[in-house]
Design a protein around this motif. Sequence first.
Motif, PDB file in Angstrom:
ATOM      1  N   ILE A 182       0.873  -1.175   0.000  1.00  0.00           N
ATOM      2  CA  ILE A 182       0.000   0.000   0.000  1.00  0.00           C
ATOM      3  C   ILE A 182       0.909   1.225   0.000  1.00  0.00           C
ATOM      4  O   ILE A 182       1.573   1.502   1.003  1.00  0.00           O
ATOM      5  CB  ILE A 182      -0.913   0.041   1.226  1.00  0.00           C
ATOM      6  CG1 ILE A 182      -1.758  -1.226   1.307  1.00  0.00           C
ATOM      7  CG2 ILE A 182      -1.813   1.271   1.190  1.00  0.00           C
ATOM      8  CD1 ILE A 182      -2.641  -1.278   2.525  1.00  0.00           C
ATOM      9  N   PRO A 183       1.002   1.982  -1.095  1.00  0.00           N
ATOM     10  CA  PRO A 183       1.907   3.136  -1.112  1.00  0.00           C
ATOM     11  C   PRO A 183       1.453   4.198  -0.118  1.00  0.00           C
ATOM     12  O   PRO A 183       0.249   4.338   0.145  1.00  0.00           O
ATOM     13  CB  PRO A 183       1.812   3.639  -2.557  1.00  0.00           C
ATOM     14  CG  PRO A 183       0.523   3.103  -3.074  1.00  0.00           C
ATOM     15  CD  PRO A 183       0.280   1.810  -2.366  1.00  0.00           C
ATOM     16  N   PRO A 184       2.376   4.933   0.461  1.00  0.00           N
ATOM     17  CA  PRO A 184       1.990   5.999   1.406  1.00  0.00           C
ATOM     18  C   PRO A 184       1.035   7.023   0.807  1.00  0.00           C
ATOM     19  O   PRO A 184       0.240   7.619   1.529  1.00  0.00           O
ATOM     20  CB  PRO A 184       3.342   6.635   1.772  1.00  0.00           C
ATOM     21  CG  PRO A 184       4.347   5.578   1.515  1.00  0.00           C
ATOM     22  CD  PRO A 184       3.829   4.793   0.346  1.00  0.00           C
ATOM     23  N   ASN A 197       4.946  -1.447   3.301  1.00  0.00           N
ATOM     24  CA  ASN A 197       4.706  -0.231   4.066  1.00  0.00           C
ATOM     25  C   ASN A 197       4.634  -0.614   5.547  1.00  0.00           C
ATOM     26  O   ASN A 197       3.865  -1.515   5.913  1.00  0.00           O
ATOM     27  CB  ASN A 197       3.387   0.402   3.615  1.00  0.00           C
ATOM     28  CG  ASN A 197       3.135   1.755   4.252  1.00  0.00           C
ATOM     29  OD1 ASN A 197       3.610   2.051   5.344  1.00  0.00           O
ATOM     30  ND2 ASN A 197       2.371   2.580   3.569  1.00  0.00           N
ATOM     31  N   PRO A 198       5.414   0.009   6.430  1.00  0.00           N
ATOM     32  CA  PRO A 198       5.364  -0.357   7.851  1.00  0.00           C
ATOM     33  C   PRO A 198       3.963  -0.274   8.451  1.00  0.00           C
ATOM     34  O   PRO A 198       3.674  -0.951   9.443  1.00  0.00           O
ATOM     35  CB  PRO A 198       6.302   0.659   8.507  1.00  0.00           C
ATOM     36  CG  PRO A 198       7.258   1.048   7.433  1.00  0.00           C
ATOM     37  CD  PRO A 198       6.458   1.020   6.162  1.00  0.00           C
ATOM     38  N   ALA A 199       3.069   0.545   7.857  1.00  0.00           N
ATOM     39  CA  ALA A 199       1.694   0.645   8.356  1.00  0.00           C
ATOM     40  C   ALA A 199       0.883  -0.604   8.052  1.00  0.00           C
ATOM     41  O   ALA A 199      -0.226  -0.754   8.556  1.00  0.00           O
ATOM     42  CB  ALA A 199       1.009   1.866   7.749  1.00  0.00           C
ATOM     43  N   GLN A 200       1.415  -1.521   7.238  1.00  0.00           N
ATOM     44  CA  GLN A 200       0.732  -2.773   6.929  1.00  0.00           C
ATOM     45  C   GLN A 200       1.115  -3.890   7.875  1.00  0.00           C
ATOM     46  O   GLN A 200       0.492  -4.963   7.830  1.00  0.00           O
ATOM     47  CB  GLN A 200       1.083  -3.233   5.503  1.00  0.00           C
ATOM     48  CG  GLN A 200       0.662  -2.300   4.401  1.00  0.00           C
ATOM     49  CD  GLN A 200       1.134  -2.788   3.049  1.00  0.00           C
ATOM     50  OE1 GLN A 200       1.916  -2.121   2.377  1.00  0.00           O
ATOM     51  NE2 GLN A 200       0.683  -3.956   2.622  1.00  0.00           N
ATOM     52  N   VAL A 201       2.118  -3.704   8.697  1.00  0.00           N
ATOM     53  CA  VAL A 201       2.698  -4.785   9.495  1.00  0.00           C
ATOM     54  C   VAL A 201       2.447  -4.511  10.970  1.00  0.00           C
ATOM     55  O   VAL A 201       2.798  -3.440  11.478  1.00  0.00           O
ATOM     56  CB  VAL A 201       4.210  -4.927   9.218  1.00  0.00           C
ATOM     57  CG1 VAL A 201       4.772  -6.136   9.941  1.00  0.00           C
ATOM     58  CG2 VAL A 201       4.466  -5.041   7.719  1.00  0.00           C
TER      59      VAL A 201
END
Length: 421
Positions: A189-191, A240-244
């Motif tokens: 998911i791109p920022p 993306n770190p927001a996915q993990v």
Amino acid sequence: VTLLSNRPSVITPFRRLILCAENRKEMEDWISSLKSVQSREHYETAQFNVEHFSGMHNWYACSHARPTFCNVCKDSLSGVTSHGLSCEVCKFKAHKRCAVRATNNCKWTTLASIGKDIIEDEDGIAMPHQWLEGNLPVSAKCAVCDKTCGSVLRLQDWRCLWCKAMVHTACMDLYPRKCPLGQCKVSIIPPTALNSIDSDGFWKATCPPSCASPLLVFVNSKSGDNQGVKFLRRFKQLLNPAQVFDLVNGGPHLGLRLFQKFDNFRILVCGGDGSVGWVLSEIDKLNLHKQCQLGVLPLGTGNDLARVLGWGPSCDDDTQLPQILEKLERASTKMLDRWSIMTYEIKIPPKHSYPTTPEGADDCQVDGTTNTHTLTQQDLQTDRRAPDLCFFLFFLCCFTSAEVQNRKKKKKKKNDPSASN
């Protein structure tokens, strides 16, 4: 609390504060106040994990087999065992004394974190490269001139944190500005797609065509004798770190809630059977079974569910994650039943009496329901190092107690000698 330049420095979970006070009593009051606030922040992270979106580096002490340089002061990292600090997400290097001066420029997570580097054209907003200077691998070659780049003598040349492209400083202006996101772009998911979080706590997301089915990753960092930590780091580097999300830190609720408004998304659970069951139960609570599919990467000690369903016994090689993600993107789906049975006890006659039981009467009542899931089986040949991945898509159906009762009667006849005579 540490001492830095004769001034106390308090490190909280999200930031470092350097305190100055006129006397010791005032300083102790500040420290006690901060500690009380810090104890409350652990409860707030369950609702909104600031660590995911702050842009701060996640440091850990490490050693290096080749000359490495600090990205702050640009001097070499010296030492015998621990050469300095490295960010587990973006690989930013720093001396321990320089870490406090490092800018919060870790891997981007949202549109706001990109800042002035954003690209706007007639097609809308595009994803730029996020460059990190120096410390390139020995075999690095420039994506523009195809010549060797990087150096073991100083900090030079650049590497993109998303597509992994490497370029000379002189060649950077010749390289396309838009980032293609690399080999895992289908799952990333791109920022630029994560605008903000609305009042309900969901992402206001607009996924590009290249990310039709984004991936949400849950990792149990305690699984497999704490082997999940290296998988957690590796996934944050690839995606993306927001996915993990770490299941140990707040469970699956936060990640599922943030992704709840996506029309379609996939979930990868990295852990044992307990971790899989935990995520499945949370999906049922949030009623997300129609919009998500779930896969498993076995990291636990037993992994009985993974063995039975053909996912393989375990996966302990984090270097295979790009290949696993590629197979996961092309996986197909198959059905799997997940049962939830509830029993309750009623009074039965004493053992010495054997009254006849009227037909249709039962001594134990069983209510059963099942979630029928769709699981994906890879169409590719199984790699022994990379376990087969399966997905679940949920449907609900009813399960009557007749079969359970019949099996119980058969078992009772088998164990009762008088019944056989």
